[in-house]
Design a protein around this motif. Structure first.
Motif, PDB file in Angstrom:
ATOM      1  N   SER A   1       0.846  -1.192   0.000  1.00  0.00           N
ATOM      2  CA  SER A   1       0.000   0.000   0.000  1.00  0.00           C
ATOM      3  C   SER A   1       0.878   1.237   0.000  1.00  0.00           C
TER       4      SER A   1
ATOM      5  N   PHE B   1       0.708   5.662  -0.013  1.00  0.00           N
ATOM      6  CA  PHE B   1      -0.138   6.810   0.283  1.00  0.00           C
ATOM      7  C   PHE B   1       0.611   8.105  -0.060  1.00  0.00           C
TER       8      PHE B   1
ATOM      9  N   TYR C   1       0.432  12.195   0.849  1.00  0.00           N
ATOM     10  CA  TYR C   1      -0.136  13.202   1.735  1.00  0.00           C
ATOM     11  C   TYR C   1       0.419  14.575   1.385  1.00  0.00           C
TER      12      TYR C   1
ATOM     13  N   LEU D   1      -4.659  13.451   3.316  1.00  0.00           N
ATOM     14  CA  LEU D   1      -4.452  12.329   2.411  1.00  0.00           C
ATOM     15  C   LEU D   1      -4.929  12.725   1.017  1.00  0.00           C
TER      16      LEU D   1
ATOM     17  N   TYR E   1      -4.457   6.958  -2.236  1.00  0.00           N
ATOM     18  CA  TYR E   1      -3.690   5.786  -1.867  1.00  0.00           C
ATOM     19  C   TYR E   1      -3.950   4.635  -2.823  1.00  0.00           C
TER      20      TYR E   1
ATOM     21  N   ASN F   1      -3.484   0.302  -3.398  1.00  0.00           N
ATOM     22  CA  ASN F   1      -3.261  -1.052  -2.906  1.00  0.00           C
ATOM     23  C   ASN F   1      -2.855  -1.915  -4.086  1.00  0.00           C
TER      24      ASN F   1
ATOM     25  N   ALA G   1       0.325  -3.687   6.302  1.00  0.00           N
ATOM     26  CA  ALA G   1      -0.913  -4.031   7.001  1.00  0.00           C
ATOM     27  C   ALA G   1      -1.644  -2.726   7.287  1.00  0.00           C
ATOM     28  N   SER G   2      -1.458  -2.200   8.470  1.00  0.00           N
ATOM     29  CA  SER G   2      -2.047  -0.899   8.766  1.00  0.00           C
ATOM     30  C   SER G   2      -1.018   0.130   9.172  1.00  0.00           C
TER      31      SER G   2
ATOM     32  N   GLN H   1       1.746   2.615   8.804  1.00  0.00           N
ATOM     33  CA  GLN H   1       2.332   3.365   7.698  1.00  0.00           C
ATOM     34  C   GLN H   1       3.686   3.926   8.090  1.00  0.00           C
TER      35      GLN H   1
ATOM     36  N   TYR I   1      -7.291   0.050  15.576  1.00  0.00           N
ATOM     37  CA  TYR I   1      -5.835   0.234  15.507  1.00  0.00           C
ATOM     38  C   TYR I   1      -5.541   1.719  15.676  1.00  0.00           C
TER      39      TYR I   1
ATOM     40  N   SER J   1      -7.680   3.527  12.616  1.00  0.00           N
ATOM     41  CA  SER J   1      -8.092   2.776  11.423  1.00  0.00           C
ATOM     42  C   SER J   1      -8.533   1.385  11.858  1.00  0.00           C
ATOM     43  N   MET J   2      -8.878   0.573  10.883  1.00  0.00           N
ATOM     44  CA  MET J   2      -9.170  -0.831  11.138  1.00  0.00           C
ATOM     45  C   MET J   2      -7.951  -1.642  10.767  1.00  0.00           C
ATOM     46  N   TRP J   3      -7.433  -2.404  11.711  1.00  0.00           N
ATOM     47  CA  TRP J   3      -6.227  -3.192  11.477  1.00  0.00           C
ATOM     48  C   TRP J   3      -6.444  -4.172  10.336  1.00  0.00           C
ATOM     49  N   GLY J   4      -5.470  -4.202   9.434  1.00  0.00           N
ATOM     50  CA  GLY J   4      -5.504  -5.161   8.346  1.00  0.00           C
ATOM     51  C   GLY J   4      -6.338  -4.733   7.164  1.00  0.00           C
ATOM     52  N   SER J   5      -6.971  -3.582   7.260  1.00  0.00           N
ATOM     53  CA  SER J   5      -7.835  -3.144   6.172  1.00  0.00           C
ATOM     54  C   SER J   5      -7.041  -2.607   4.995  1.00  0.00           C
ATOM     55  N   GLN J   6      -5.741  -2.301   5.243  1.00  0.00           N
ATOM     56  CA  GLN J   6      -4.889  -1.682   4.228  1.00  0.00           C
ATOM     57  C   GLN J   6      -5.505  -0.405   3.691  1.00  0.00           C
ATOM     58  N   GLY J   7      -6.328   0.189   4.486  1.00  0.00           N
ATOM     59  CA  GLY J   7      -6.913   1.469   4.114  1.00  0.00           C
ATOM     60  C   GLY J   7      -6.162   2.598   4.768  1.00  0.00           C
ATOM     61  N   ASN J   8      -6.691   3.781   4.627  1.00  0.00           N
ATOM     62  CA  ASN J   8      -5.955   4.927   5.126  1.00  0.00           C
ATOM     63  C   ASN J   8      -6.178   5.124   6.618  1.00  0.00           C
ATOM     64  N   LEU J   9      -5.179   5.719   7.261  1.00  0.00           N
ATOM     65  CA  LEU J   9      -5.290   6.156   8.638  1.00  0.00           C
ATOM     66  C   LEU J   9      -6.025   7.492   8.663  1.00  0.00           C
TER      67      LEU J   9
END
Lengths: 111, 113
Positions: free
Chosen positions: A31, A33, A35, A45, A48, A50, A97-98, A100, B32, B93-101
């Motif tokens: 992933s 991002f 900013y 942001l 982003y 994936n 994962a989460s 960054q 998270y 964020s949601m852990w493991g979602s690989q989305g943005n913070l």
């Protein structure tokens, strides 16, 4: 590990010119991002990716901004034409994962 | 969507004192919560994070606490030193979602010698 690499670190350009910012994410991170940080608006942001696919570009200010990720180890953020209000520090971050990890940023000044 | 509020925006303490920064979040699905430190001219650096399966986590002089019921989490720095002076950001964020913070607006901490 070299961390996230951004280039250039500083860019000064004149209004109307094209600007290209570059980012190399941490190897193995899927992933990426982009900013923008200013005193007035804080950390925003822009977009982003994936697995090299743009997921959310709702933060891109307008059509003058575009971003690409042609492969897992490289991304660009382009501004064309640039305007003085685009002056800011632009950060790239990558994650697996989460969590960054941020690069050192590119300080852009548009005169 | 998620919204994160951070307080205070500025904090000044004497060297050796403790500093506490608080954040609240709106989305109960978030699980998270990382904290970043940004020194002048540098990018934000992760200093500690916590997942919702624990209520507290410590790393030397830094600790983070989480109250999922109240949807708030805090950063505690003990025995502050001048080199702790920086801007601190909380995020969710949601852990493991690989989305943005989703980041808070930041707290500028000044530690006076």
């Amino acid at each position: 590990d070299a961390g996230v690499i951004q280039s250039p670190r500083h860019e000064v350009t004149e209004m109307g010119q094209e600007v290209t910012l570059r980012c190399k994410p941490i190897s193995g991170h899927n992933s990426l991002f982009w900013y923008r940080q200013t005193m007035m608006r804080g950390l925003e942001l822009l977009i982003y990716f994936n697995n090299n696919v743009p997921i959310d570009d709702s933060g891109m200010p307008e059509d003058r901004f575009s971003a690409k990720m042609p492969n897992a180890s490289f991304s660009t953020l382009k501004i064309q034409p640039s305007e003085p209000r685009d002056s800011a520090v632009y950060f790239c971050a990558s994650s697996t994962a989460s969590t960054q990890y941020f690069g050192p940023g590119t300080r852009l000044t548009v005169l | 969507g998620e919204n994160v509020e951070q307080h205070p925006s500025t904090l000044s303490v004497q060297e050796g004192d403790s500093a506490v920064i608080k954040c609240t979040y709106s989305d109960s699905a978030s699980n998270y919560f990382p904290w970043y430190k940004q020194e002048l001219g540098k990018g934000p650096q992760l200093i500690i994070d916590i997942r919702s399966n624990v209520g507290e986590k410590k790393d030397q002089r830094i600790a983070v606490t989480l109250n999922k019921t109240a949807k708030h989490f805090s950063l505690h720095i003990t025995e502050t030193q001048p080199e702790d002076s920086a801007v601190y950001f909380c995020a969710a964020s949601m852990w493991g979602s690989q989305g943005n913070l989703i980041f808070g607006k930041g707290t500028k901490l000044s530690v006076k010698p």
